[in-house]
Design a protein around this motif. Structure first.
Motif, short mmCIF file in Angstrom:
data_model
loop_
_atom_site.label_atom_id
_atom_site.label_comp_id
_atom_site.label_asym_id
_atom_site.label_seq_id
_atom_site.Cartn_x
_atom_site.Cartn_y
_atom_site.Cartn_z
N ALA A 58 -7.07 13.35 7.19
CA ALA A 58 -6.58 12.02 7.52
C ALA A 58 -7.34 11.01 6.67
N PHE A 59 -6.76 9.82 6.54
CA PHE A 59 -7.30 8.80 5.65
C PHE A 59 -7.25 7.45 6.35
N LEU A 60 -8.40 6.78 6.44
CA LEU A 60 -8.42 5.42 6.99
C LEU A 60 -7.93 4.46 5.93
N VAL A 96 -12.30 8.01 3.81
CA VAL A 96 -12.14 6.57 3.61
C VAL A 96 -12.68 6.20 2.23
N ASP A 97 -11.95 5.36 1.54
CA ASP A 97 -12.43 4.76 0.30
C ASP A 97 -12.81 3.33 0.63
N PHE A 111 -19.80 8.01 8.38
CA PHE A 111 -19.31 8.56 7.12
C PHE A 111 -20.46 8.81 6.16
N GLY A 112 -20.39 9.91 5.47
CA GLY A 112 -21.35 10.22 4.42
C GLY A 112 -20.74 9.90 3.07
N ALA A 116 -15.72 10.60 -5.57
CA ALA A 116 -14.25 10.53 -5.52
C ALA A 116 -13.76 9.90 -6.81
N GLY A 117 -12.54 10.16 -7.11
CA GLY A 117 -11.92 9.56 -8.28
C GLY A 117 -10.79 8.63 -7.86
#
Length: 122
Positions: A58-60, A96-97, A111-112, A116-117
């Motif tokens: 999942a993605f916030l 999450v980004d 969150f750790g 990421a790209g």
């Protein structure tokens, strides 16, 4: 105090404060869930969307709190409820980004850091 909750889609076409994105319907149709925060009087003051890949990730997205209600735990509550909802659906990972100035906030939510790209498409 605001209470994060997940009712039906927000009644308004936007969050109601300047500078926030106003398009809801198409995004929410594709969401796993979303969480909103409201004052005791029912005023919408926060939102987070949870998208997913159809599997275990999942993605916030779009975590936001009205500026008048910042630094009171509303955002943290939104993220915690989103994580609980994702866990309750059997998902294994919540991504999450975020921009560098939000690193402390997301670390405080558990969150750790990850590598990421990102590729800008437009």
């Amino acid at each position: 105090m605001a209470r994060p909750r997940r009712p039906g889609p927000p009644a308004r076409s936007g969050l109601g404060w300047p500078g926030r994105w106003l398009g809801w319907a198409a995004v929410l149709e594709r969401s796993l869930t979303w969480v909103t925060a409201h004052t005791d009087a029912g005023e919408l003051i926060g939102f987070v969307n949870v998208a997913w890949d159809g599997g275990v990730h999942a993605f916030l997205l779009d975590t936001t709190v009205h500026p008048d209600h910042g630094r009171r735990g509303v955002g943290t509550g939104l993220v915690r409820r989103a994580a609980e909802a994702s866990r309750g659906r059997g998902l294994e990972w919540l991504h999450v980004d975020y921009e560098p100035h939000l690193a402390g906030f997301y670390a405080g939510c558990g969150f750790g850091p990850t590598g990421a790209g990102l590729l800008r498409l437009g």
